[in-house]
Design an enzyme around this catalytic site. Structure first.
Site, PDB file in Angstrom:
ATOM      1  N   PHE A  16     130.172   7.319  38.822  1.00 12.84           N
ATOM      2  CA  PHE A  16     130.993   6.296  38.176  1.00 12.84           C
ATOM      3  C   PHE A  16     130.300   5.871  36.893  1.00 12.84           C
ATOM      4  O   PHE A  16     129.072   5.783  36.840  1.00 12.84           O
ATOM      5  CB  PHE A  16     131.179   5.085  39.092  1.00 12.84           C
ATOM      6  CG  PHE A  16     132.347   5.216  40.025  1.00 12.84           C
ATOM      7  CD1 PHE A  16     133.458   4.405  39.902  1.00 12.84           C
ATOM      8  CD2 PHE A  16     132.333   6.170  41.023  1.00 12.84           C
ATOM      9  CE1 PHE A  16     134.534   4.529  40.754  1.00 12.84           C
ATOM     10  CE2 PHE A  16     133.399   6.310  41.891  1.00 12.84           C
ATOM     11  CZ  PHE A  16     134.508   5.485  41.751  1.00 12.84           C
ATOM     12  N   LYS A  37     124.144  14.945  34.433  1.00 14.74           N
ATOM     13  CA  LYS A  37     123.712  14.673  35.812  1.00 14.74           C
ATOM     14  C   LYS A  37     124.195  15.720  36.809  1.00 14.74           C
ATOM     15  O   LYS A  37     123.962  15.598  38.013  1.00 14.74           O
ATOM     16  CB  LYS A  37     124.188  13.282  36.236  1.00 14.74           C
ATOM     17  CG  LYS A  37     123.607  12.173  35.357  1.00 14.74           C
ATOM     18  CD  LYS A  37     124.002  10.787  35.855  1.00 14.74           C
ATOM     19  CE  LYS A  37     123.421   9.700  34.958  1.00 14.74           C
ATOM     20  NZ  LYS A  37     123.659   8.333  35.446  1.00 14.74           N
ATOM     21  N   ASP A  63     118.757  -0.227  35.738  1.00 15.36           N
ATOM     22  CA  ASP A  63     118.045   0.864  35.067  1.00 15.36           C
ATOM     23  C   ASP A  63     116.524   0.663  35.110  1.00 15.36           C
ATOM     24  O   ASP A  63     115.768   1.632  35.111  1.00 15.36           O
ATOM     25  CB  ASP A  63     118.498   0.974  33.605  1.00 15.36           C
ATOM     26  CG  ASP A  63     119.949   1.417  33.490  1.00 15.36           C
ATOM     27  OD1 ASP A  63     120.376   2.236  34.325  1.00 15.36           O
ATOM     28  OD2 ASP A  63     120.655   0.938  32.586  1.00 15.36           O
ATOM     29  N   ASP A 118     117.166   7.673  38.705  1.00 10.47           N
ATOM     30  CA  ASP A 118     118.624   7.780  38.668  1.00 10.47           C
ATOM     31  C   ASP A 118     119.076   8.339  40.021  1.00 10.47           C
ATOM     32  O   ASP A 118     118.859   9.511  40.322  1.00 10.47           O
ATOM     33  CB  ASP A 118     119.053   8.704  37.529  1.00 10.47           C
ATOM     34  CG  ASP A 118     120.556   8.681  37.298  1.00 10.47           C
ATOM     35  OD1 ASP A 118     121.298   8.802  38.288  1.00 10.47           O
ATOM     36  OD2 ASP A 118     120.985   8.554  36.142  1.00 10.47           O
ATOM     37  N   ILE A 119     119.696   7.520  40.834  1.00 13.10           N
ATOM     38  CA  ILE A 119     120.006   7.914  42.207  1.00 13.10           C
ATOM     39  C   ILE A 119     120.968   9.089  42.258  1.00 13.10           C
ATOM     40  O   ILE A 119     120.721  10.089  42.945  1.00 13.10           O
ATOM     41  CB  ILE A 119     120.573   6.719  42.993  1.00 13.10           C
ATOM     42  CG1 ILE A 119     119.503   5.630  43.139  1.00 13.10           C
ATOM     43  CG2 ILE A 119     121.079   7.158  44.374  1.00 13.10           C
ATOM     44  CD1 ILE A 119     119.990   4.361  43.804  1.00 13.10           C
ATOM     45  N   VAL A 120     122.082   8.992  41.535  1.00 20.32           N
ATOM     46  CA  VAL A 120     123.084  10.053  41.629  1.00 20.32           C
ATOM     47  C   VAL A 120     122.544  11.371  41.065  1.00 20.32           C
ATOM     48  O   VAL A 120     122.799  12.455  41.614  1.00 20.32           O
ATOM     49  CB  VAL A 120     124.403   9.628  40.937  1.00 20.32           C
ATOM     50  CG1 VAL A 120     124.234   9.537  39.431  1.00 20.32           C
ATOM     51  CG2 VAL A 120     125.525  10.592  41.294  1.00 20.32           C
ATOM     52  N   LYS A 129     105.707 -17.607  42.951  1.00 16.39           N
ATOM     53  CA  LYS A 129     106.627 -18.022  41.902  1.00 16.39           C
ATOM     54  C   LYS A 129     105.873 -18.237  40.600  1.00 16.39           C
ATOM     55  O   LYS A 129     104.848 -18.917  40.561  1.00 16.39           O
ATOM     56  CB  LYS A 129     107.332 -19.312  42.315  1.00 16.39           C
ATOM     57  CG  LYS A 129     108.289 -19.849  41.249  1.00 16.39           C
ATOM     58  CD  LYS A 129     108.917 -21.157  41.681  1.00 16.39           C
ATOM     59  CE  LYS A 129     109.794 -21.725  40.561  1.00 16.39           C
ATOM     60  NZ  LYS A 129     110.385 -23.031  40.947  1.00 16.39           N
ATOM     61  N   ASN A 176     122.977  -7.526  37.914  1.00 19.03           N
ATOM     62  CA  ASN A 176     124.137  -7.399  37.036  1.00 19.03           C
ATOM     63  C   ASN A 176     125.363  -8.010  37.720  1.00 19.03           C
ATOM     64  O   ASN A 176     125.264  -8.576  38.806  1.00 19.03           O
ATOM     65  CB  ASN A 176     124.373  -5.928  36.672  1.00 19.03           C
ATOM     66  CG  ASN A 176     124.526  -5.050  37.899  1.00 19.03           C
ATOM     67  OD1 ASN A 176     125.446  -5.216  38.690  1.00 19.03           O
ATOM     68  ND2 ASN A 176     123.595  -4.108  38.072  1.00 19.03           N
ATOM     69  N   LYS A 187     127.738  12.099  30.903  1.00 22.41           N
ATOM     70  CA  LYS A 187     127.048  11.914  32.178  1.00 22.41           C
ATOM     71  C   LYS A 187     127.451  12.982  33.187  1.00 22.41           C
ATOM     72  O   LYS A 187     126.635  13.424  33.993  1.00 22.41           O
ATOM     73  CB  LYS A 187     127.361  10.532  32.743  1.00 22.41           C
ATOM     74  CG  LYS A 187     126.702   9.374  32.006  1.00 22.41           C
ATOM     75  CD  LYS A 187     127.063   8.038  32.652  1.00 22.41           C
ATOM     76  CE  LYS A 187     126.387   6.876  31.929  1.00 22.41           C
ATOM     77  NZ  LYS A 187     126.748   5.575  32.544  1.00 22.41           N
TER      78      LYS A 187
END
Length: 421
Positions: free
Chosen positions: A337, A355, A293, A320-322, A303, A223, A351
């Protein structure tokens, strides 16, 4: 390594230049000190002016050069007292043999020797002279006296000298001297921050930047995150007295001064390191990273060759890390964030609850002026209900300023933190 130059903008350095060929290096030293953000005033002896002009130092420092003991334009003729009070550090470079002798004997017959006696600021000397003059017993006696009086002596270097001799007596390079000054003030400020800072004694882990999820050895999913906000927060937390570990995805940013950096690529790598930090001890976890995600179910070993108009790639959801960290039994204070493009506050508030976070900061990345690549940001901060704190709107400002405000918000929440039920 990157440095926040603004932290030295209130520090005043007197650079005293005495007679010697090494005076040419002092001009470069002024520039290096200014590069670090210090305020610099130059004092010159008559001997120094025989080697280099005051105009050179005035142009480089941006301040008038001082050379006369009784200056009629300074504090009713007491210029040495004004300078003595102004200084946070007096650096004599080069320090001639004559200057060392005057200091050791307590003479006060010119501006510099009087300034030495009148100041409460630390005094550093960087001697530069012929190798035999350096080795002479009277010079060494004078140096011992100065050390006993609390003067910091920067030892000269060995090498060929202008007179043709070879030996000790060369002034260190300007870059090295400027770095020693920077390190001195950095350590002093760090000691204060570790005792009195808003996050003094806290261990902070911050994730920053994007993750890259490999498709094959040359392609990946990622991203637009640049990591700028997370890196600014790492610097702000360190300045507030915290011990900071920064887990960074692939970004082109210098590591903030004093921060321990761990580089990762994928979401799974970031999760593994985040969990390790939890086990090693973590008081505050700040998740600024834009974690992918999804990842590719099966990464191709080679390749993938172009064949046909379509390519189907199977994706699986990343953890989801957090949220994973927040579910741990011994969880730290959790800051999330939310980078959204619509319904920003609504999604962020959701969220925060889903979370089980303590605090969340959200921004609208669809705005070009505060998006991923911008040096500015504007955020809204929400707190969990148990903190009984109203949301905070952080108006558009540099990411460094926003980071400072977020540190204040974290501190305020910690002040009334209650156990998670």
């Amino acid at each position: 390594m990157s440095f926040d130059l603004s932290v030295f903008s209130n520090k005043n350095i007197i650079l005293a230049v005495t007679g010697g060929i090494a005076a040419y290096k002092s001009a470069i030293l002024v520039r290096r000190l200014k590069d670090y953000g210090f305020n610099v005033r130059v004092v010159m002896t008559k001997g120094a002016q025989a080697f280099i002009t005051p105009l050179t130092f005035q142009a480089l420092s941006g301040n008038p050069v001082h050379s006369e003991l009784l200056d009629p334009e300074a504090e009713a003729g007491m210029g040495h007292i004004e300078l003595a009070r102004w200084a946070d550090l007096v650096l004599v470079a080069p320090a001639s043999c004559d200057t060392l002798a005057k200091f050791a004997a307590g003479l006060a017959d010119d501006l510099l020797s009087t300034l030495y006696l009148a100041t409460k600021a630390p005094v550093w000397v960087a001697p530069a002279m012929n190798q035999q003059m350096w080795a002479a017993k009277p010079t060494q006696r004078n140096l011992n006296t100065l050390v006993e009086d609390g003067v910091h002596v920067i030892m000269p270097e060995a090498g060929s000298q202008a007179c043709g001799d070879v030996g000790l007596g060369r002034m260190p390079e300007p870059e090295d001297l400027a770095e020693q000054v920077r390190e001195y003030f950095h350590k002093a400020q760090r000691a204060i921050a570790e005792k009195f800072g808003l996050l003094a004694g806290k261990k902070v882990t911050i994730t920053a930047g994007p993750t890259r999820e490999a498709i094959d050895p040359v392609r990946y999913i990622s991203n637009h995150s640049t990591g700028k906000m997370g890196f600014a927060l790492a610097a702000a937390c360190y300045s507030a007295g915290a011990k900071v570990t920064l887990i960074a995805g692939p970004v082109s940013l210098d590591t903030p001064n004093g921060v321990e950096r761990k580089n990762v690529s994928s979401a799974m790598q970031m999760l593994d390191l985040s969990m390790q930090q939890l086990y090693d001890g973590c008081d505050i976890f700040i998740a600024t990273a834009a974690v992918a995600d999804y990842r590719v179910a099966e990464v191709s070993e080679h390749k993938i060759k172009k064949a046909g108009d379509e390519l189907a790639v199977s994706l699986v959801k990343n953890p989801d890390i957090v949220a994973t960290i927040a579910q741990q039994k011994q969880r730290p204070f959790m800051v999330g964030f939310a980078a959204e493009t619509r319904n920003v506050e609504e999604y962020a508030a959701g969220k925060l609850v889903a979370k089980k976070l303590d605090m969340i900061a959200c921004n609208d990345v669809s705005r070009a002026d505060i998006g991923f690549a911008s040096d500015q940001n504007a955020m809204t901060v929400f707190f969990a209900d148990r903190y009984e704190m109203e949301k905070r709107d952080l108006e558009k400002a540099s990411k460094q300023e926003i980071a400072q405000q977020l540190v204040e918000a974290i501190h305020d929440a910690l002040e009334q933190q209650q156990p998670v039920v």
